[in-house]
Design a protein around this motif. Structure first.
Motif, PDB file in Angstrom:
ATOM      1  N   ARG A 206      -1.860  10.780  -3.535  1.00 30.92           N
ATOM      2  CA  ARG A 206      -2.645   9.602  -3.917  1.00 30.92           C
ATOM      3  C   ARG A 206      -2.267   8.392  -3.086  1.00 30.92           C
ATOM      4  NH1 ARG A 206       0.135   7.025  -9.371  1.00 30.92           N
ATOM      5  NH2 ARG A 206       2.266   7.274  -8.631  1.00 30.92           N
ATOM      6  N   ARG A 207      -3.133   7.410  -3.173  1.00 31.87           N
ATOM      7  CA  ARG A 207      -2.859   6.098  -2.575  1.00 31.87           C
ATOM      8  C   ARG A 207      -2.998   5.072  -3.670  1.00 31.87           C
ATOM      9  NH1 ARG A 207      -6.422   6.675   2.961  1.00 31.87           N
ATOM     10  NH2 ARG A 207      -5.191   4.938   3.748  1.00 31.87           N
ATOM     11  N   ARG A 208      -2.144   4.067  -3.630  1.00 25.57           N
ATOM     12  CA  ARG A 208      -2.312   2.991  -4.592  1.00 25.57           C
ATOM     13  C   ARG A 208      -1.793   1.694  -3.980  1.00 25.57           C
ATOM     14  NH1 ARG A 208       2.567   2.411  -8.556  1.00 25.57           N
ATOM     15  NH2 ARG A 208       4.222   3.465  -7.408  1.00 25.57           N
ATOM     16  N   ARG A 209      -2.279   0.628  -4.577  1.00 22.69           N
ATOM     17  CA  ARG A 209      -1.811  -0.684  -4.123  1.00 22.69           C
ATOM     18  C   ARG A 209      -1.101  -1.369  -5.265  1.00 22.69           C
ATOM     19  NH1 ARG A 209      -6.366  -3.481  -0.317  1.00 22.69           N
ATOM     20  NH2 ARG A 209      -6.659  -1.679   1.052  1.00 22.69           N
ATOM     21  N   VAL A 210       0.024  -1.955  -4.958  1.00 24.03           N
ATOM     22  CA  VAL A 210       0.809  -2.619  -5.991  1.00 24.03           C
ATOM     23  C   VAL A 210       1.005  -4.077  -5.567  1.00 24.03           C
ATOM     24  CG1 VAL A 210       3.022  -2.634  -7.222  1.00 24.03           C
ATOM     25  CG2 VAL A 210       2.025  -0.467  -6.459  1.00 24.03           C
TER      26      VAL A 210
ATOM     27  N   HIS B 140       0.866  -1.183   0.000  1.00 25.50           N
ATOM     28  CA  HIS B 140       0.000   0.000   0.000  1.00 25.50           C
ATOM     29  C   HIS B 140       0.900   1.230   0.000  1.00 25.50           C
ATOM     30  CE1 HIS B 140      -3.481  -2.419   1.988  1.00 25.50           C
ATOM     31  NE2 HIS B 140      -2.619  -3.235   1.406  1.00 25.50           N
ATOM     32  N   LEU B 141       0.925   1.908  -1.112  1.00 24.57           N
ATOM     33  CA  LEU B 141       1.782   3.086  -1.245  1.00 24.57           C
ATOM     34  C   LEU B 141       0.936   4.331  -1.078  1.00 24.57           C
ATOM     35  CD1 LEU B 141       3.855   1.885  -4.309  1.00 24.57           C
ATOM     36  CD2 LEU B 141       4.714   2.194  -1.979  1.00 24.57           C
TER      37      LEU B 141
ATOM     38  N   ARG C 122       8.131   1.944  -5.891  1.00 25.03           N
ATOM     39  CA  ARG C 122       7.800   3.095  -5.055  1.00 25.03           C
ATOM     40  C   ARG C 122       8.412   4.353  -5.657  1.00 25.03           C
ATOM     41  NH1 ARG C 122       9.973   6.321  -1.363  1.00 25.03           N
ATOM     42  NH2 ARG C 122      12.006   5.299  -1.501  1.00 25.03           N
ATOM     43  N   ALA C 123       7.574   5.365  -5.856  1.00 23.07           N
ATOM     44  CA  ALA C 123       8.094   6.644  -6.350  1.00 23.07           C
ATOM     45  C   ALA C 123       8.719   7.405  -5.194  1.00 23.07           C
ATOM     46  CB  ALA C 123       6.970   7.450  -6.985  1.00 23.07           C
TER      47      ALA C 123
END
Lengths: 999, 172, 270
Positions: free
Chosen positions: C143-147, C137-138, C161-162
């Motif tokens: 923003r939030r995103r899941r990878v 969970h980034l 991860r940026a």
């Protein structure tokens, strides 16, 4: 009867001696409560500055320039010294062979090993000093390096020092008896080539030095956790260009282990003392672990060819040694002592009268060597005892029978070896018999047979080892020819000192110059002296701090060659004995009896015949303070007695190069059972038995402690530890995650057995015991693994991966259609190789144009700045390269060659920065894809060295792939096409998808 | 949010061996250097500064931790215990310390403080450990002198004795 | 061996941490347990301008189990996960792998998410995430995103991860099928030469390997045996592009993948 020494505290029977009891250590309470006084725990003078050392990333290079200007301007920095600055304040360290070479504690003009000091930064604290070191710019011109001792002998090898012929610092041959005749007449000649690796006993406390210079007195005051030998004091005084009485060298009360290694602090004493002189303030330096592993000191690695002339029954008639000793980049005092320490013992525990020896000492681009527990013994016994095992295998004999057949006869002591050692006492046959019976060899053989019946890889190894102790200070001169020795004058002996003093209240203080590093000398001396005076150990206070300005010492002082129990403790007994003899006369006159009737017991001095006729010890002892006139005539004083003791047996080498290299010789018989796991190929020590005869045991608990500690280090040497170098001289084991010390999970508990044959040559009958298992255990384990796997050549450490081919044969092939990648590298080859492909949606001509355009390159190379175009095909730039949190700036130099526009180009280059340096070459080919795109294919080969190779070697391949992936992803992005992930190899595809798709 | 600027010292308040303690530290100062050179708690030793050797192990909020992998500023508000805390009084050793002495479980004593702190934390949390779990814990420490056996023996003895006494510390 | 200077930000709210990260990007690093990062700072391999300490954020210190998913916040220490009562039932693989993660003295400080963020190819927790097909969970200020784990790890210590993002949590599906874990290292507690994790699946086994490729790598195998299994494992072993280093050779690593892989598959399929 052999007894397992009891560790529990023996209850003390009144009247029985303290020596021989495992009494609690006086050292422990302070160490257990955080009140130890190690060098970094002791306060320093106000205004003391702190040093950090910039070190060479290269194994061999000329120093083109050192720019310290930014470092000198940095906050908190007081001074930066380079080699020339140090040279102006000091003289070269003396070199132990006759050759016109210099040996500086810091690189002067040229670096010769990774980690060699290049500059010292002196600042207000260590953090600021390291900030300063980061700002120093050094330009190097790299030279080819040589790391292998046999390669160093080649005529075309890079030469380290112009003063040595080739890289050979010494080449001597010796002949004892008639080896040629023995080899000619023997039924068999059995030989073995051995490589003994580099390792170190790596104490957990690192080096430390606090130095001060007083210009008004032209005198240095140095505190260092140096361990001796104090012959080095002479080397230091000469290097610092002061008379010996103007170098006060002190040691802290506690030292966090040494095992020989802290002898190697001495070049830093010169460096830090010079820095203190330069800045006019005291300077302190505490070595960090990276410095210690890369550049403190190492045991020697050695290449040996050993041959034996053997009869059918396994009897060895002669040995022929050819040893090539690798002392690293400089021959530092006392080297080449590692090679000569065992010179009298080259026939081990065996009665072999004919001996040929060739000893060569070479220099290579590795860290200089020095003292390490075992000191020459591991190297010699690995060859000798491997050969004994091979003799058994080749002649179809039992290895133990071959050992037994060759032992020195029990009635042969004292026994003079072919090369001159006088073995003081022993009964090797009896020791082995007891070891076999009490150690349960028969049961171990059953275990082996049962394991083998189940298809397991199980083997048994044996070793018999003579453990020398109390070095003859003259053995090292065996490296000189008899003619050179005559010119230099004789050197010999092993002068030990001890002082026993009585204060006005009659309590006893003992001082010795033994510089303990954790062994418990204070406890043992309290036992020894308590026995002489009829006191308890608690009554005796022992001081083992060393101060060359005040204490009795000699060149032989210090903590090495296992000399404490045989030499120092015995000398303390002699000193106490001299006082007690005089006190007995005092007491005899007071008690109206004769001297022979006087006994010291229970805190009193009393008549043996009439124990009630007595006077307290303190009263007799203190009389000399309070009423010297009341002493009987001729007593002198009873306040203080210093004894200097040197055994007469330790004579200088004779005209035929016979040398009694050590005073005492203990005996060790080891055997062990090991199992090699079929899946992991890890060696598990199933059972280890070690039988010791170290003469009279003074403190059983400490003796067993020494044996267990040496054994643990030997397990490390056998299975885990190696100072590894790449073929380019890069140092590869710079952290404790790479240089692997065994933990509790890796060290089994050996079964320890004892026999006591007192030495006739030492005051207490004791011999050294601390180093023996470092000599016997590595080869015992190797012999067991050789037995388990049927190996002839065993190389330490026994890294499991090295056994894969031997145990399993050829690897299964990959499935059809997949090319076999030749990734297997020969030892030391550290090239990173890889290849990949990126597909972009632009024609080859466009990609080509961009590859040759500095501006594009600047945009494509991550963190690239200041591109400088030297020519159309030669660029320089600053680049920032990052992997995860690791980020560093590098100066890069890139050349294009073999241009075949627009099809292929070779990109070669190098980069250098604070984290290390790298160089490599890649061939890029551009292949049209048919739909307007281009496949960029590349293969590369690169090598990376310096700090990052030392501490992150495990990660380099992956890191290279990430960086190269970044480059092509960036190029693809710049070209404007979308990289086609489907066609790429796994990692790169994802890297490209990521980098190309998302920014 | 607090931003502690590089190059300046910032106040750090915590509990050291049961007593409130205040010191000043730059952000980059390691807990090892803070303890040893500012607070004079030199019992905690430095062996590798990369978290492998275990000599610097201290107790942070009851858990064993590498002081060399901890910043001084990170322990603000924490309960810290070091080897200086484990004897019941200055002239007496605790049960664990006595067991070490009895078993010859130390020689140079440099790694000992860290080992004692690991065991102290562990034995408080696990009053009846088996030998395997003690060995597993001790895997996080390097000792170059003893060969480890006496350390394991001392730990087992101390664990048994602590159970017998039914309290954590007592006279030795 | 002392770190270069940096600012230290003690975040009291998550937004603060994200804000600093958003502004300073790759010059800032999150520090949680610090058990990987601190050694790199001490060696000056890493010289961030700013460290952002997120261990005072209670919202990150939680382990949540909801709807068959276990979510572990960025502040959860490895030792805390080890002590989590449901671990053996819901995350058996993590329970098996955690004792191999460093030592007790580093698990007490090191976090689960920190190890995953570090993305060392030999580390156990990234391997577990990959084996269980978990998610990262980034979160950034924007923003939030899941990878998915498989997309998160892209190379040696390289992730998707940026720079302005941090790991807020990782999530694992609760798995109640049989799991197995085995690791070979030079010494106990060292970086894995090869670590293998196996989890039974509906029609076979998912086998994941760490320490060999640049990233932990998983492959789903049907229920094979005999030479078919040998061939499949051999193909998998070669596909990982093993390399040599001072501790092991590529061939040795492939041997271990073949042999341990077979053992573990047998174990979970029993």
């Amino acid at each position: 009867m052999a007894e397992a020494a009891s560790l529990s505290t023996a209850s003390h029977e009144p009247g029985s001696p303290w020596v021989g009891q495992s009494i609690p250590r006086v050292e422990d309470a302070a160490l257990l409560t955080g009140r130890g006084r190690f060098i970094d725990d002791i306060g320093v003078r106000p205004g003391t500055l702190h040093a950090a050392i910039l070190r060479s990333p290269h194994a061999h290079a000329d120093i083109v320039s050192i720019d310290s200007s930014a470092a000198k301007r940095a906050p908190g920095v007081f001074a930066v010294l380079n080699g020339e600055d140090v040279k102006a304040l000091t003289a070269s360290l003396v070199v132990g062979v006759k050759a016109p070479v210099e040996c500086w504690p810091i690189a002067v003009g040229r670096v010769r090993y990774v980690g060699e000091p290049v500059a010292i930064v002196v600042a207000a604290d260590r953090y600021l000093a390291e900030d300063g070191a980061d700002l120093i710019e050094v330009q190097y011109r790299v030279r080819p390096a040589v790391v292998d001792p046999l390669a160093a002998l080649n005529l075309d090898a890079p030469v380290l020092h112009d003063g040595f012929a080739g890289n050979v610092a010494s080449d001597r041959t010796f002949r004892y008896g008639d080896p040629e005749q023995a080899f000619a007449s023997a039924a068999h000649r059995i030989s073995l080539d051995i490589r003994y690796p580099r390792n170190s006993c790596t104490p957990i406390e690192t080096y430390g030095v606090v130095a001060d210079y007083d210009p008004s007195d032209d005198a240095y005051d140095v505190l260092a956790n140096f361990q001796g030998p104090f012959s080095i004091h002479a080397v230091l005084s000469r290097a610092l260009r002061v008379a010996g009485n103007r170098l006060r060298l002190r040691t802290p009360p506690d030292s966090g282990g040494s095992f020989g290694v802290k002898q190697g602090v001495f070049p830093y004493i010169v460096l830090i003392a010079a820095a203190a002189r330069a800045v006019g303030r005291p300077v302190k330096w505490i070595e960090d672990r990276l410095e210690h592993l890369a550049a403190s000191v190492s045991a020697t690695n050695r290449a040996t060819t050993l041959s034996a002339a053997v009869e059918d029954n396994g009897r060895v008639l002669a040995l022929d040694w050819d040893q090539v000793e690798d002392c690293g980049a400089h021959l530092r005092a006392p080297e080449p002592a590692t090679l000569y320490r065992m010179h009298g013992n080259l026939t081990g525990a065996y009665d072999i009268r004919h001996l040929a020896v060739r000893n060569r000492v070479v220099v290579t681009n590795k860290t200089p060597t020095g003292l390490n527990r075992g000191f020459g013994g591991p190297q010699v016994y690995f060859a000798l005892e491997r050969l004994v095992q091979r003799i058994a295998v080749e002649l179809g004999l039992d290895p133990l029978d071959v050992i037994m057949r060759n032992l020195i006869p029990a009635d042969g002591f004292p026994y003079r070896t072919a090369s001159g050692a006088l073995l003081d006492s022993g009964n090797y046959q009896e020791a082995i018999k007891r070891g076999v019976n009490e150690g349960g060899l028969a049961e171990l053989k059953s275990r082996r047979d049962a394991a083998r019946a189940q298809g397991r890889l199980y083997g048994i190894g044996y070793t018999a080892v003579v453990e020398p102790s109390v070095s003859n200070m003259g053995y090292i001169t065996t490296v000189l020819t008899p003619a050179d020795r005559r010119k230099a004058g004789p050197k010999n002996g092993a002068q030990a000192t001890a002082t026993v003093a009585i204060d006005p209240l009659g309590s006893v203080t003992v001082h010795v110059a033994s510089v303990p590093q954790g062994q418990g000398h204070r406890t043992v001396l309290s036992q020894v002296v308590a026995d002489v005076f009829g006191l308890t150990p608690a009554d005796i206070r022992v001081n083992t701090e060393m101060d060359t300005a005040r204490d009795a010492w000699s060149i032989a002082s210090g903590n090495y060659a296992s000399r404490f129990a045989p030499a120092v403790a015995g000398t303390a007994k002699l000193a106490a004995g001299r006082l007690s003899e005089r006190m007995a006369r005092v007491a005899a006159s007071q008690l109206n009896t004769e001297i022979d009737d006087i006994a010291f017991a229970g805190g009193s001095v009393r008549s043996k015949r009439n124990p009630d006729n007595k006077v307290s010890f303190s009263r007799v002892a203190a009389l000399s303070h309070w009423s010297p006139g009341a002493l009987p005539d001729g007593i002198g004083q009873t306040i203080r007695e210093t004894v200097f003791w040197s055994p007469p047996e330790l004579t200088a080498p004779d005209e035929e190069d016979h040398i009694n290299s050590s005073l005492c010789h203990g005996f060790i018989f080891d055997f062990c059972g090991v199992e090699v796991d079929r899946t992991t190929l890890q060696t598990r020590i199933d059972r280890y038995v070690t039988m010791h005869d170290c003469g009279t045991i003074l403190h059983p608990g400490m003796v067993d402690g020494q044996i267990r500690g040496g054994f643990a280090q030997a397990v490390g040497a056998a299975l885990y530890e190696e100072y590894a170098y790449g073929s380019d001289g890069s140092f590869l084991t710079g952290t404790f995650a790479d240089y692997l010390l065994p933990t509790v999970a890796e060290v089994p508990d050996p079964a320890i057995l004892h026999m006591q044959t007192p030495s006739p040559f030492t005051p207490l009958g004791s011999k050294g015991v601390g180093e023996g298992n470092c000599m016997s255990t590595p080869v015992c384990i190797a012999n067991a693994v050789a037995d388990a796997l049927g190996l002839k050549d065993v190389e330490l450490p026994l890294v499991p991966a090295k056994l894969a081919q031997i145990v399993r044969g050829d690897e299964p092939m990959p499935a059809k259609g997949r090319a076999i990648e030749e990734t297997a590298k020969r030892g030391g080859d550290r090239h990173l190789r890889g290849k990949g492909e990126a597909v972009v949606g632009a024609p080859a001509e466009r990609v080509w144009a961009m590859l040759l355009d500095p501006e594009t390159l600047q945009a494509v190379i991550p963190g690239c700045q200041n591109v400088e175009k030297i020519s159309d095909t030669h660029f320089r730039a600053d680049v920032t390269i990052g992997i995860g949190p690791m980020k560093g700036r590098y100066r890069a130099d890139v050349k294009l060659s073999d241009l075949d526009p627009p099809h292929a180009v070779t990109l070669g280059g190098s980069a250098e920065g604070a984290l290390g340096f790298g160089g490599g070459e890649g061939r890029i080919t551009l292949v049209p894809t048919g739909n307007g795109g281009t496949a960029i294919r590349y293969v590369y080969e690169a090598a990376i060295g310096g700090k990052v190779a030392s501490i992150g070697g495990r990660l380099l391949d992956g890191a290279a792939r990430v960086i190269i992936g970044q480059f092509f992803a960036s190029l693809a992005r710049k070209v404007g096409g979308n990289p086609d992930a489907q066609s790429l190899p796994s990692l790169l595809s994802r890297a490209l998808r990521l980098f190309g798709g998302h920014r | 949010m607090s931003r502690l600027q590089a190059g300046r010292r910032h106040s750090v308040r915590f509990s050291l061996n049961g007593k409130p303690c205040t010191g000043e530290a730059e952000p980059r100062l390691l807990l090892t250097d803070f303890l040893r050179h500012q607070l004079a708690a030199t019992g905690t030793h430095v062996g590798c500064e990369h978290g492998v050797c275990g000599a610097c192990t201290v107790s942070i909020d009851g858990k064993p931790a590498r002081a060399c992998l901890t910043l001084a500023v990170q322990i603000d508000g924490c309960e810290l215990r070091t080897v200086e805390s484990i004897a019941p009084s200055p002239d007496r050793l605790g049960i664990l310390q006595s067991a070490f002495k009895r078993n010859h479980a130390l020689q140079c004593g440099f790694c000992t403080a860290g080992i004692l702190m690991s065991l102290d934390c562990f034995l408080r949390a696990h009053p009846r450990p088996d030998e395997e779990s003690i060995r597993d814990l001790l895997c996080g420490h390097l000792c170059r002198c003893t060969g480890y056996t006496p350390i394991v023996r001392a730990a087992i003895e101390a664990a048994a004795e602590l159970v017998d006494h039914g309290k954590e510390k007592t006279d030795a | 061996m002392k770190a270069a200077a940096f600012d230290y930000v003690r975040a009291e709210h998550l937004d603060e941490a994200l804000d600093v990260l958003g502004r300073e990007g790759s010059d800032a690093r999150i520090i949680a347990g610090g058990q990987s990062l601190m050694a790199m700072l001490n060696m000056r391999l890493a010289k961030p301008r700013t460290l952002i300490d997120i261990m005072r954020l209670p919202e990150l210190a939680r382990i949540e189990s909801k709807g068959g998913t276990i979510t572990i916040g960025a502040g959860v220490r490895q030792a805390s996960l080890q002590e989590w009562p449901e671990l053996g039932r819901d995350l058996q693989l993590a329970a098996l792998a955690l004792p191999w993660t460093g030592h007790a003295q580093t698990r007490s400080r090191g976090t689960v998410c920190g190890s995953i963020a570090h993305a060392d190819p030999s580390a156990e927790l990234p391997l577990v995430l990959q084996a269980l097909a978990g998610e990262v969970h980034l979160r950034s200020a924007k923003r939030r995103r899941r990878v998915a784990a498989n997309d998160f790890f892209v190379g040696m210590m390289a992730t998707t991860r940026a720079d302005e993002e941090m790991i807020e949590a990782v999530s694992f599906p609760a798995v109640h099928k049989r799991s197995a874990f085995r690791e070979v290292a030079r010494r106990h507690g060292d970086f894995a030469i090869v670590a293998c994790a196996a989890v039974a699946t509906a029609n076979g086994v998912r086998l994941a390997v760490g320490g060999v490729a640049d990233v932990p790598t998983a492959r789903d195998f049907p229920d094979l045996d005999g030479s078919a299994l040998d061939d499949a494992l051999n193909g998998f072993a070669y596909s990982l592009d093993a390399r040599d280093d001072v501790h092991a050779t590529a061939r040795y690593r492939r041997d271990l993948v073949r042999m341990i892989g077979r053992d573990l598959m047998r174990e979970v399929l029993q």
